[in-house]
Design a protein around this motif. Structure first.
Motif, PDB file in Angstrom:
ATOM      1  N   UNK A 251      78.869  48.700   3.516  1.00  0.00           N
ATOM      2  CA  UNK A 251      78.602  48.409   2.103  1.00  0.00           C
ATOM      3  C   UNK A 251      79.631  47.393   1.627  1.00  0.00           C
ATOM      4  N   UNK A 252      79.299  46.668   0.521  1.00  0.00           N
ATOM      5  CA  UNK A 252      80.169  45.602   0.036  1.00  0.00           C
ATOM      6  C   UNK A 252      80.231  45.658  -1.482  1.00  0.00           C
ATOM      7  N   UNK A 253      81.412  45.340  -2.041  1.00  0.00           N
ATOM      8  CA  UNK A 253      81.586  45.258  -3.499  1.00  0.00           C
ATOM      9  C   UNK A 253      82.511  44.096  -3.803  1.00  0.00           C
ATOM     10  N   UNK A 254      82.260  43.410  -4.942  1.00  0.00           N
ATOM     11  CA  UNK A 254      83.012  42.210  -5.299  1.00  0.00           C
ATOM     12  C   UNK A 254      83.773  42.446  -6.600  1.00  0.00           C
ATOM     13  N   UNK A 255      85.075  42.258  -6.569  1.00  0.00           N
ATOM     14  CA  UNK A 255      85.923  42.360  -7.752  1.00  0.00           C
ATOM     15  C   UNK A 255      86.345  40.946  -8.138  1.00  0.00           C
ATOM     16  N   UNK A 256      85.646  40.368  -9.121  1.00  0.00           N
ATOM     17  CA  UNK A 256      85.908  38.980  -9.505  1.00  0.00           C
ATOM     18  C   UNK A 256      87.222  38.830 -10.263  1.00  0.00           C
ATOM     19  N   UNK A 257      87.688  39.913 -10.870  1.00  0.00           N
ATOM     20  CA  UNK A 257      88.979  39.829 -11.567  1.00  0.00           C
ATOM     21  C   UNK A 257      90.135  39.679 -10.573  1.00  0.00           C
ATOM     22  N   UNK A 258      90.045  40.418  -9.450  1.00  0.00           N
ATOM     23  CA  UNK A 258      91.085  40.349  -8.424  1.00  0.00           C
ATOM     24  C   UNK A 258      90.788  39.308  -7.354  1.00  0.00           C
ATOM     25  N   UNK A 259      89.601  38.677  -7.413  1.00  0.00           N
ATOM     26  CA  UNK A 259      89.181  37.672  -6.438  1.00  0.00           C
ATOM     27  C   UNK A 259      89.209  38.241  -5.016  1.00  0.00           C
ATOM     28  N   UNK A 260      88.554  39.375  -4.839  1.00  0.00           N
ATOM     29  CA  UNK A 260      88.485  40.020  -3.529  1.00  0.00           C
ATOM     30  C   UNK A 260      87.171  40.786  -3.430  1.00  0.00           C
ATOM     31  N   UNK A 261      86.523  40.670  -2.290  1.00  0.00           N
ATOM     32  CA  UNK A 261      85.364  41.544  -2.036  1.00  0.00           C
ATOM     33  C   UNK A 261      85.712  42.472  -0.872  1.00  0.00           C
ATOM     34  N   UNK A 262      85.270  43.715  -0.994  1.00  0.00           N
ATOM     35  CA  UNK A 262      85.685  44.778  -0.089  1.00  0.00           C
ATOM     36  C   UNK A 262      84.499  45.282   0.715  1.00  0.00           C
ATOM     37  N   UNK A 263      84.718  45.391   2.041  1.00  0.00           N
ATOM     38  CA  UNK A 263      83.698  45.900   2.949  1.00  0.00           C
ATOM     39  C   UNK A 263      84.126  47.270   3.452  1.00  0.00           C
ATOM     40  N   UNK A 264      83.200  48.222   3.427  1.00  0.00           N
ATOM     41  CA  UNK A 264      83.471  49.583   3.904  1.00  0.00           C
ATOM     42  C   UNK A 264      82.499  49.922   5.025  1.00  0.00           C
ATOM     43  N   UNK A 265      83.042  50.289   6.189  1.00  0.00           N
ATOM     44  CA  UNK A 265      82.231  50.725   7.330  1.00  0.00           C
ATOM     45  C   UNK A 265      82.560  52.187   7.606  1.00  0.00           C
ATOM     46  N   UNK A 266      81.530  53.046   7.570  1.00  0.00           N
ATOM     47  CA  UNK A 266      81.702  54.491   7.718  1.00  0.00           C
ATOM     48  C   UNK A 266      81.248  54.977   9.083  1.00  0.00           C
ATOM     49  N   UNK A 267      81.900  56.053   9.517  1.00  0.00           N
ATOM     50  CA  UNK A 267      81.495  56.744  10.741  1.00  0.00           C
ATOM     51  C   UNK A 267      81.317  55.767  11.910  1.00  0.00           C
ATOM     52  N   UNK A 268      82.377  55.002  12.159  1.00  0.00           N
ATOM     53  CA  UNK A 268      82.289  53.992  13.203  1.00  0.00           C
ATOM     54  C   UNK A 268      82.252  54.645  14.589  1.00  0.00           C
ATOM     55  N   UNK A 269      81.601  53.996  15.498  1.00  0.00           N
ATOM     56  CA  UNK A 269      81.486  54.452  16.890  1.00  0.00           C
ATOM     57  C   UNK A 269      82.158  53.428  17.805  1.00  0.00           C
ATOM     58  N   UNK A 270      82.315  53.829  19.035  1.00  0.00           N
ATOM     59  CA  UNK A 270      82.933  52.909  19.989  1.00  0.00           C
ATOM     60  C   UNK A 270      82.091  51.651  20.166  1.00  0.00           C
ATOM     61  N   UNK A 271      80.777  51.792  19.983  1.00  0.00           N
ATOM     62  CA  UNK A 271      79.895  50.624  20.096  1.00  0.00           C
ATOM     63  C   UNK A 271      80.079  49.637  18.962  1.00  0.00           C
ATOM     64  N   UNK A 272      80.771  50.007  17.889  1.00  0.00           N
ATOM     65  CA  UNK A 272      81.000  49.097  16.768  1.00  0.00           C
ATOM     66  C   UNK A 272      82.187  48.172  17.005  1.00  0.00           C
ATOM     67  N   UNK A 273      82.856  48.336  18.113  1.00  0.00           N
ATOM     68  CA  UNK A 273      83.968  47.443  18.431  1.00  0.00           C
ATOM     69  C   UNK A 273      83.445  46.014  18.610  1.00  0.00           C
ATOM     70  N   UNK A 274      84.121  45.043  17.984  1.00  0.00           N
ATOM     71  CA  UNK A 274      83.688  43.655  18.120  1.00  0.00           C
ATOM     72  C   UNK A 274      84.217  42.787  16.994  1.00  0.00           C
ATOM     73  N   UNK A 275      83.671  41.518  16.927  1.00  0.00           N
ATOM     74  CA  UNK A 275      84.079  40.526  15.937  1.00  0.00           C
ATOM     75  C   UNK A 275      83.141  40.546  14.740  1.00  0.00           C
ATOM     76  N   UNK A 276      83.761  40.356  13.542  1.00  0.00           N
ATOM     77  CA  UNK A 276      83.004  40.352  12.284  1.00  0.00           C
ATOM     78  C   UNK A 276      83.465  39.178  11.430  1.00  0.00           C
ATOM     79  N   UNK A 277      82.645  38.814  10.432  1.00  0.00           N
ATOM     80  CA  UNK A 277      82.929  37.671   9.570  1.00  0.00           C
ATOM     81  C   UNK A 277      82.895  38.100   8.107  1.00  0.00           C
ATOM     82  N   UNK A 278      83.996  37.760   7.372  1.00  0.00           N
ATOM     83  CA  UNK A 278      83.988  37.763   5.908  1.00  0.00           C
ATOM     84  C   UNK A 278      83.577  36.349   5.486  1.00  0.00           C
ATOM     85  N   UNK A 279      82.490  36.214   4.718  1.00  0.00           N
ATOM     86  CA  UNK A 279      82.012  34.873   4.391  1.00  0.00           C
ATOM     87  C   UNK A 279      81.633  34.690   2.941  1.00  0.00           C
ATOM     88  N   UNK A 280      81.781  33.435   2.475  1.00  0.00           N
ATOM     89  CA  UNK A 280      81.304  33.003   1.158  1.00  0.00           C
ATOM     90  C   UNK A 280      80.198  31.981   1.420  1.00  0.00           C
TER      91      UNK A 280
END
Length: 345
Positions: free
Chosen positions: A82-111
């Motif tokens: 899930x993702x949420x954007x705080x424009x006052x703090x100029x930051x967007x936050x990503x939350x990944x729950x219940x991760x598994x070993x298969x979730x290991x890898x590379x990810x991108x924060x993008x605009x």
């Protein structure tokens, strides 16, 4: 090698955009079954742009997991991130729950820039999902006589496993949870909440309890260092002592040494000697004064001199001039001579 790869990817992506305007941590480690939170910071000019989170090493081949424009996503993606954007703090936050070993890898924060002439502004993160054990703090500190608690984390697959706490290098010191997922004695208490965390509390700490310990679940274990500080010495409260009165002055006793006793005796002897000497000098002086004073000579002989007014005044003028008086002759004349009594000197 992974760090060089990240830098190379970042350089290639940033060249079209001239400046990289999104930043985050490059590496995350999380225990299997736990939740990981990734903050992605951006520059003010991208405040109203769409932000996204995807899995992959390039934007063209990146699987979208979450976006701030709420585009339709698969149920699996919704459950994963899930993702949420705080424009006052100029930051967007990503939350990944219940991760598994298969979730290991590379990810991108993008605009998302949304132009064929400009590439999206992105940054990369590597998430590593650990299967086994972890701890909240690898080093804990407690005070002598007190207690300290260690929180041990384990993977979901070890929920039903017995949890163990051992002193490193001493397997006879191991304490295991029972069927009720707990253990307790006079010095150690272990409680497993069955939600991928169990806590170990060391009670009545002593200085010898300092050292390395291990949390274990199944075949996995992780080390923890326990430090014990000395208890501060008790200090007596400082109270004001009332000033002693003149009638009842109290002087605290001091230990008397042989040297002080000898010194005291010497001082007493010198004081007494000085008093006797002064008394002797006074007596001798008085005796000497009586010998040379004519007044006391006449008193001792039983007669007093008769003086005329002139002689009396002369005597008063210089009472201590006795040189002339020693040679004085007293003559008594008859009244027939029709003269007044007089002293001839």
């Amino acid at each position: 090698m992974p760090k060089l790869y990240i830098r190379a990817l970042s350089l290639v992506i940033c060249i079209p955009a001239i400046l990289c305007a999104v930043t985050t941590e490059g590496q995350y480690s999380v225990l299997e079954g736990q939740t990981v939170v990734i903050p992605c910071h951006y520059e003010p000019q991208y405040e109203h742009y769409v932000k996204y989170w995807c899995r992959g090493t390039t934007r063209e081949f990146c699987t979208s997991l979450a976006r701030t424009d709420y585009l339709q996503a698969s149920d699996a993606a919704k459950d994963k991130a899930s993702i949420s954007d705080d424009m006052d703090q100029l930051v967007f936050t990503v939350t990944m729950k219940n991760v598994k070993t298969g979730d290991t890898g590379w990810y991108i924060c993008g605009v998302e820039i949304g132009s064929i002439w400009s590439a999206d502004v992105v940054t990369f993160s590597n998430i590593r999902v650990i299967d086994g054990m972890s701890v909240v703090n690898t080093q804990v500190t407690g005070e002598e006589g007190g207690s300290v608690t260690v929180e041990c984390l384990y993977s979901e697959r070890y929920r039903e496993s017995r949890k163990k706490w051992c002193r490193s290098g001493d397997w006879s010191s191991c304490r295991l949870t029972d069927s009720g997922a707990s253990y307790e004695d006079a010095s150690v208490a272990i409680i497993d909440d069955r939600t991928r965390t169990y806590s170990v509390t060391l009670k009545k700490l002593q200085l010898r309890d300092a050292g390395w310990y291990t949390c274990s679940a199944g075949k996995h274990k992780i080390s923890v260092q326990v430090l014990v500080t000395s208890r501060p010495k008790d200090t007596l409260p400082v109270t004001s002592t009332p000033a002693p009165t003149k009638c009842n002055a109290y002087v605290p006793a001091k230990p008397i040494s042989k040297e002080s006793t000898r010194s005291h005796h010497l001082e007493s002897w010198l004081m007494c000697s000085a008093i006797v000497l002064l008394l002797g000098v006074a007596i001798f002086g008085r005796k000497l004064w009586k010998v040379h004073n004519p007044k006391y000579q006449f008193i001792e002989q039983g007669s007093a001199p008769t003086q005329s007014k002139d002689n009396k005044s002369k005597s008063n003028k210089c009472p201590w001039d006795v040189s002339d008086q020693q040679d004085t002759t007293v003559v008594f004349l008859n009244r027939d001579d029709k003269r007044d009594d007089a002293f001839l000197y």
